[in-house]
Design a protein around this motif. Structure first.
Motif, PDB file in Angstrom:
ATOM      1  N   MET A   1       0.846  -1.174   0.000  1.00  0.00           N
ATOM      2  CA  MET A   1       0.000   0.000   0.000  1.00  0.00           C
ATOM      3  C   MET A   1       0.890   1.234   0.000  1.00  0.00           C
ATOM      4  SD  MET A   1      -2.913   1.259   2.688  1.00  0.00           S
ATOM      5  CE  MET A   1      -4.058  -0.011   2.274  1.00  0.00           C
ATOM      6  N   SER A   2       0.526   2.195  -0.814  1.00  0.00           N
ATOM      7  CA  SER A   2       1.273   3.449  -0.898  1.00  0.00           C
ATOM      8  C   SER A   2       0.444   4.565  -0.279  1.00  0.00           C
ATOM      9  CB  SER A   2       1.584   3.781  -2.345  1.00  0.00           C
ATOM     10  OG  SER A   2       2.416   2.802  -2.899  1.00  0.00           O
ATOM     11  N   GLU A   3       1.126   5.601   0.144  1.00  0.00           N
ATOM     12  CA  GLU A   3       0.459   6.712   0.810  1.00  0.00           C
ATOM     13  C   GLU A   3       1.091   8.019   0.356  1.00  0.00           C
ATOM     14  OE1 GLU A   3       0.416   8.083   5.372  1.00  0.00           O
ATOM     15  OE2 GLU A   3      -0.366   6.058   5.014  1.00  0.00           O
ATOM     16  N   ALA A   4       0.282   9.088   0.307  1.00  0.00           N
ATOM     17  CA  ALA A   4       0.782  10.410  -0.054  1.00  0.00           C
ATOM     18  C   ALA A   4       0.024  11.451   0.745  1.00  0.00           C
ATOM     19  CB  ALA A   4       0.598  10.667  -1.551  1.00  0.00           C
ATOM     20  N   ALA A   5       0.632  12.606   0.952  1.00  0.00           N
ATOM     21  CA  ALA A   5      -0.008  13.712   1.666  1.00  0.00           C
ATOM     22  C   ALA A   5      -0.413  14.790   0.664  1.00  0.00           C
ATOM     23  CB  ALA A   5       0.956  14.297   2.696  1.00  0.00           C
ATOM     24  N   MET A   6      -1.508  15.477   0.966  1.00  0.00           N
ATOM     25  CA  MET A   6      -1.984  16.548   0.103  1.00  0.00           C
ATOM     26  C   MET A   6      -1.433  17.881   0.623  1.00  0.00           C
ATOM     27  SD  MET A   6      -5.832  17.484  -1.149  1.00  0.00           S
ATOM     28  CE  MET A   6      -6.473  17.805   0.456  1.00  0.00           C
ATOM     29  N   THR A   7      -0.987  18.735  -0.308  1.00  0.00           N
ATOM     30  CA  THR A   7      -0.485  20.054   0.065  1.00  0.00           C
ATOM     31  C   THR A   7      -1.648  21.006   0.306  1.00  0.00           C
ATOM     32  OG1 THR A   7      -0.425  20.944  -2.181  1.00  0.00           O
ATOM     33  CG2 THR A   7       1.515  19.684  -1.447  1.00  0.00           C
ATOM     34  N   SER A   8      -1.349  22.192   0.787  1.00  0.00           N
ATOM     35  CA  SER A   8      -2.392  23.199   1.026  1.00  0.00           C
ATOM     36  C   SER A   8      -3.062  23.638  -0.271  1.00  0.00           C
ATOM     37  CB  SER A   8      -1.796  24.411   1.744  1.00  0.00           C
ATOM     38  OG  SER A   8      -0.794  25.007   0.941  1.00  0.00           O
ATOM     39  N   LYS A   9      -2.408  23.406  -1.402  1.00  0.00           N
ATOM     40  CA  LYS A   9      -2.985  23.742  -2.709  1.00  0.00           C
ATOM     41  C   LYS A   9      -3.775  22.588  -3.312  1.00  0.00           C
ATOM     42  CE  LYS A   9       0.481  27.139  -4.009  1.00  0.00           C
ATOM     43  NZ  LYS A   9       1.437  27.536  -5.048  1.00  0.00           N
ATOM     44  N   GLY A  10      -3.908  21.474  -2.574  1.00  0.00           N
ATOM     45  CA  GLY A  10      -4.667  20.332  -3.064  1.00  0.00           C
ATOM     46  C   GLY A  10      -3.871  19.420  -3.979  1.00  0.00           C
ATOM     47  N   GLN A  11      -2.561  19.551  -3.994  1.00  0.00           N
ATOM     48  CA  GLN A  11      -1.718  18.723  -4.854  1.00  0.00           C
ATOM     49  C   GLN A  11      -1.211  17.500  -4.109  1.00  0.00           C
ATOM     50  OE1 GLN A  11       1.196  21.672  -5.885  1.00  0.00           O
ATOM     51  NE2 GLN A  11       0.060  22.318  -7.693  1.00  0.00           N
TER      52      GLN A  11
END
Length: 75
Positions: A1-11
């Motif tokens: 499983m992979s995971e990523a965080a969203m930036t304040s700009k929604g990226q």
């Protein structure tokens, strides 16, 4: 499983293992589809409608469908 965080700009950066599995390179597009159960599917957008035009041949139906007609109902 992979995971990523969203930036304040929604990226969100797509994790390297997912990019590799999908064959994605810089500049390619991805499509997100929301399902009725609340989950979302992400897939590589590998072909445009113009690229697949004429790919399938009908046995006897000579009616042509325009690209605009194919887009009806598309989100």
């Amino acid at each position: 499983m992979s995971e990523a965080a969203m930036t304040s700009k929604g990226q969100v950066t797509i994790p390297a293992d997912i990019r590799k599995a999908l064959g994605l390179v810089a500049g390619e597009r991805v499509v997100f589809t929301q399902l009725d159960d609340g989950s979302t599917v992400m897939r590589a957008k590998t072909r445009s409608m113009g690229e697949i035009k004429g790919l399938l041949k009908s046995a006897g139906n000579k009616r042509k469908v325009s690209l605009d007609d194919m887009r009806i109902g598309r989100r």
